[in-house]
Design a protein around this motif. Structure first.
Motif, short mmCIF file in Angstrom:
data_model
loop_
_atom_site.label_atom_id
_atom_site.label_comp_id
_atom_site.label_asym_id
_atom_site.label_seq_id
_atom_site.Cartn_x
_atom_site.Cartn_y
_atom_site.Cartn_z
N SER A 1 0.83 -1.19 0.00
CA SER A 1 0.00 0.00 0.00
C SER A 1 0.87 1.25 0.00
CB SER A 1 -0.93 0.01 1.20
OG SER A 1 -1.93 0.99 1.00
N VAL B 1 -5.34 5.20 -10.09
CA VAL B 1 -5.31 3.82 -10.57
C VAL B 1 -4.39 3.72 -11.78
CG1 VAL B 1 -6.73 2.08 -11.73
CG2 VAL B 1 -7.58 3.22 -9.67
N TRP C 1 -5.85 6.23 -5.30
CA TRP C 1 -5.57 5.03 -4.51
C TRP C 1 -6.22 5.04 -3.13
CZ3 TRP C 1 -3.56 0.33 -5.40
CH2 TRP C 1 -3.21 -0.43 -4.29
N LEU D 1 -9.82 3.83 -2.92
CA LEU D 1 -10.24 2.51 -3.41
C LEU D 1 -10.54 1.57 -2.24
CD1 LEU D 1 -7.55 1.87 -6.17
CD2 LEU D 1 -9.92 2.56 -6.52
N ARG E 1 -8.12 -2.28 -4.71
CA ARG E 1 -6.66 -2.12 -4.67
C ARG E 1 -5.97 -3.39 -5.16
NH1 ARG E 1 -5.54 1.15 1.00
NH2 ARG E 1 -6.94 2.85 0.48
N HIS F 1 -3.43 -3.85 -8.32
CA HIS F 1 -2.09 -4.46 -8.24
C HIS F 1 -1.95 -5.56 -9.28
CE1 HIS F 1 0.26 -2.59 -5.23
NE2 HIS F 1 -0.64 -2.72 -4.29
#
Ligand SMILES: Nc1ncnc2c1ncn2[C@@H]1O[C@H](COP(=O)(O)OP(=O)(O)OP(=O)(O)O)[C@@H](O)[C@H]1O
Ligand SMILES: [Mg+2]
Lengths: 345, 254
Positions: B86, B93, B136, B139, B144, B148
C-alpha cells in the motif's frame, strides 16, 4: 494517462511553468528592490539590463551597485536554496516513503552545519579541506546516523523521523558546543547563523557554485524520476519492477547530501522548506516525479525568495534569521501533516 | 518459461523460514501454493521472485540462475503481486498500473503505443477501466488488489507470482481473477487459502508446512483427508464435485 488528458496536459504544464517563472522573476525583482532603502522596480530592471549590456540608462552608481552586487545575488541564491531544499525533500519523502522526511527534519542539515563549524572554528584539516567538504562529511555522518538508528525494522514511518529528531538534537548540540567552547565572542554570536540560516553576505561566487550544484543535481534527479515513481509501494515493489534499490538509494541519498551540504555551508540550516514545498507541488501537479521535481524547484525558489523578503520587512530595521520565517510557516504545516498521517483508528 | 527451485534455504537470524524447498513450475502451468499461516509461502515467493537471496540452493528461471539476471531484465519476465502493498501517496489507478511499464522504459523514453496498449488491456482484464482516474486512498481493499494485479499484468511477464491475490475480493471477483490467471498463457504460482479454489483453478498444488514442501501434485492426489488433518488440523471429507468434476472438500465441524 489516457490519450485525451495526455493532449491537454503539456499545455497546462507549460502554462503553469511559465506563470511560475514569471512569479519567480517578479519575486526576485521585489526582493532586489526592498532593503535598507528601497529602490524603484524600474531602477532594478534598468540596473540589470545595464549590467547585461542590454541598455545604458543613466543611473546612480550606488544604486546600480547595490542592486547588482548585493541584492540580486542574494535573491538568486535564495531562489536556488529554495529549489535545492525542496528537491531534497521530495526525494527523501519518496525514498523513505514518509511525508515528513526532509533534510532538516532528518538531521542532515544539522550534520552539515556541525561539519562546517568544525572546519571553521576548530580548523580541522586547516587549509586542506574546505567548508563545503566539512559540511558534506557532516551531512553524510547524519545520514549514516539516521540510517543506523532506523535500520533493522521494516522502517516504519515514525522510526525514521524519530531517528532524525535524535540526529538533529545531537548535531545541533555539537555545533553549539563547538562554537561556545572554542569560538571567540563573534563566532559565538554566529551560532545563530548556523542554526537558523541567513542570506547575509552571499554574493556571486556563491551563486555560481550553487547554480552548478543545484542544476546538476536536479538533472540527475530527473533522470531518476521514473525510478522514484517505482518506489510508491516500497522497496520490494520497486525491486520487483526492476529497480536496483541499493544503487538508487546510494545515488539519490548522495545527491541529497551534496545539495544539502552545499546549501548549508553557504547559508546555514533552513528548515521546513523541504517539507512544505513538495506537498504544495504535489497538490499542483500530482505525485509523478517527472513533473513533481521541476515543480518543486520552481515553487521552492519562489517560496524562499518570498521568505527572504518577509524576513527583511517583518521587523523594521532588522533582519530575522531566514529559518525563523520558514519555521513560522513550516511548523503549522508540519502539524497538519502529522494530524493527517495519524493511523486511521 | 519455467521456474525451478533447487533445495532453497532461507532464514532470519537463527530461524530457518524456508527449509530445503525444491519445486518446479513448468511453462504455462498454474500452480497453487497452500499451507497454514506462517508456513513460509510469502517467503518462498520472495525467494522465487529474486527479492531475497537464499542461504543455500538456487532459483532457475527460463534456464538461468536468478542471481545472475539483472533486476531490470528479470522484471520484464517476472511480475509479483505482494500480500499487502500500500501507499500513502495520492496516486491514481492509472499511475499505479503504468508502474508496470517501468522495466520496459528507459529514463526519458516517451510513452509508447505498446505501453498504452499493455496498460489498457491490463485495466480491462481486472474490470477497472472505468475507475482509472480514481485515487488510490479512495479505493476499497478489493479494488486495490485488482489494481495491483493489473499493474503486474502491464509488466507483460512470462511468469506471475501472486501472494493471496483473492484477499479482500468478493466471490465474483475471486472467481474472475482465478479464472483469468488460469486462462492466461502464463506460468503462474499462486498462494491461496481457499483449498476448494486451489482445487478448481490450479493444475497442480504444492503444500507447505513449517518452511518445507510436504506434498505436491494434482489436486486429486494432494487434497486428502490425511493431509487436511496433518497440515491444517481440520477434519474434512474430499469428494468430487458433480458440477466441475474437480475434488471438493466439505469441512466437518461439530
Ligand atoms: N523478515 C522476517 N523476519 C523474521 N521472521 C520472519 C520474516 N519474514 C517471515 N518471517 C517468519 O517466517 C514465517 C513464515 O512467514 P511467511 O510470511 O512466509 O508465511 P506465509 O506462509 O506467507 O503466511 P500467511 O499465510 O499468514 O501469509 C512466519 O512465522 C514469519 O513470522
Ligand atoms: Mg503470506
Amino acid at each position: 494517462m489516457t490519450e485525451e488528458t495526455f493532449r491537454g496536459e503539456p499545455l497546462r504544464l507549460a502554462l503553469l511553468s511559465l506563470s511560475a517563472l514569471c512569479v519567480l522573476a517578479f519575486a526576485v525583482a521585489v526582493a532586489t528592490a526592498i532593503g535598507d532603502y528601497d529602490i524603484p522596480l524600474r531602477t532594478v530592471f534598468l540596473s540589470i539590463t545595464n549590467k547585461l549590456g542590454l541598455s545604458s540608462a543613466p543611473l546612480s552608481r550606488i544604486e546600480e551597485s547595490v542592486v547588482w552586487n548585493l541584492r540580486l545575488s542574494r535573491a538568486l541564491v535564495a531562489a536556488l536554496c529554495g529549489a535545492g531544499l525542496a528537491i531534497c525533500g521530495a526525494i527523501l519523502q519518496s525514498l523513505l516513503r514518509n511525508p515528513l522526511a526532509e533534510p532538516f527534519v532528518l538531521g542532515v542539515s544539522a550534520g552539515a552545519s556541525t561539519g562546517a563549524v568544525a572546519v571553521i572554528i576548530l580548523g580541522i584539516g586547516a587549509g586542506m579541506v574546505s567548508l563545503s567538504l566539512g559540511a558534506f562529511v557532516g551531512a553524510f555522518a547524519a545520514f549514516g546516523f539516521v540510517a543506523l538508528l532506523s535500520s533493522g525494522t521494516t522502517t516504519g514511518p515514525s522510526h525514521t523521523i524519530l531517528a532524525g529528531v535524535a540526529a538533529s538534537q545531537l548535531f545541533n548540540a555539537l555545533t553549539a558546543y563547538i562554537v561556545t567552547t572554542s569560538g571567540n565572542a563573534q563566532q559565538a554570536r554566529d551560532v545563530m547563523f548556523w542554526l537558523l540560516g541567513s542570506f547575509g553576505g552571499v554574493r556571486w561566487p556563491e551563486f555560481q557554485l550553487l547554480l552548478v550544484v543545484v542544476v546538476a543535481c536536479l538533472l540527475v534527479c530527473i533522470l531518476y524520476a521514473r525510478t522514484l515513481d517505482a518506489f510508491t509501494f516500497g522497496d520490494e515493489e520497486a525491486a520487483s519492477l526492476g529497480i536496483s534499490v541499493a544503487k538508487v538509494r546510494l545515488v539519490l541519498f548522495g545527491v541529497t547530501a551534496l545539495m544539502t551540504a552545499t546549501i548549508v555551508s553557504m547559508v546555514g540550516t533552513i528548515g521546513f522548506v523541504g517539507l512544505v514545498v513538495p506537498h504544495a507541488a504535489r497538490f499542483l501537479v500530482g505525485p509523478t516525479h517527472l513533473k513533481l521535481l521541476p515543480a518543486c524547484a520552481l515553487v521552492g525558489a519562489v517560496f524562499m525568495v518570498l521568505a527572504d523578503i518577509a524576513s527583511r520587512v517583518a521587523v523594521p530595521q532588522q533582519t530575522l534569521p531566514i529559518g525563523v520565517v520558514t519555521a513560522l510557516v513550516g511548523v503549522p504545516f508540519f502539524a497538519l501533516l502529522l494530524y493527517r498521517a495519524r493511523p486511521q483508528s | 518459461m519455467s521456474v525451478v527451485a533447487e533445495n532453497l534455504v532461507w532464514g532470519m537470524g537463527k530461524k530457518t523460514i524456508v527449509d530445503g524447498v525444491s519445486l518446479e513450475v513448468v511453462e504455462g502451468e498454474t500452480v497453487g501454493l497452500i499451507g497454514p499461516n506462517g508456513s513460509g509461502k510469502s517467503s518462498l515467493i520472495r525467494l522465487l521472485a529474486g527479492l531475497r537471496r537464499p542461504r543455500r540452493g538456487r532459483v532457475v528461471i527460463g534456464g538461468r540462475d536468478v542471481s545472475q539476471i539483472s533486476r531490470r531484465v528479470l522484471a520484464r519476465q517476472v511480475a509479483l503481486v505482494q500480500q499487502n502493498a500500500s501507499t500513502e501517496m495520492n496516486v491514481s489507478v492509472l499511475d499505479v498500473v503504468r508502474l508496470g511499464r517501468t522495466p520496459h522504459r528507459s529514463a526519458l523514453s516517451g510513452w509508447s503505443a505498446a505501453d498504452e496498449a499493455a496498460v489498457a488491456t491490463a485495466l480491462a482484464r481486472v474490470g477497472m477501466e472505468s475507475r482509472k482516474h480514481q485515487s488510490w486512498p479512495t479505493l476499497s481493499g478489493g479494488e486495490r488488489q485488482r489494481v495491483h494485479i493489473a499493474r503486474a499484468l502491464a509488466q507483460q511477464p512470462a511468469i506471475l507470482f501472486l501472494d493471496e491475490p483473492t484477499n479482500h475480493l468478493d466471490i465474483e471477483h475471486q472467481i474472475a481473477i482465478l479464472r483469468m490467471i488460469r486462462d492466461l498463457k502464463l506460468t503462474s504460482l499462486v498462494a491461496l487459502h481457499d483449498l476448494n479454489h486451489a482445487a478448481m483453478f490450479c493444475d497442480r498444488i504444492v503444500v507447505m508446512q513449517d518452511g518445507g514442501v510436504v506434498a505436491a501434485g494434482p489436486a486429486e492426489t494432494v487434497l486428502t483427508e490425511g493431509m487436511l488433518k496433518a497440515v491444517f488440523r481440520v477434519e474434512g471429507r474430499v469428494g468430487r464435485s458433480p458440477y466441475h468434476q474437480r475434488p471438493h472438500i466439505d469441512f466437518l465441524v461439530d
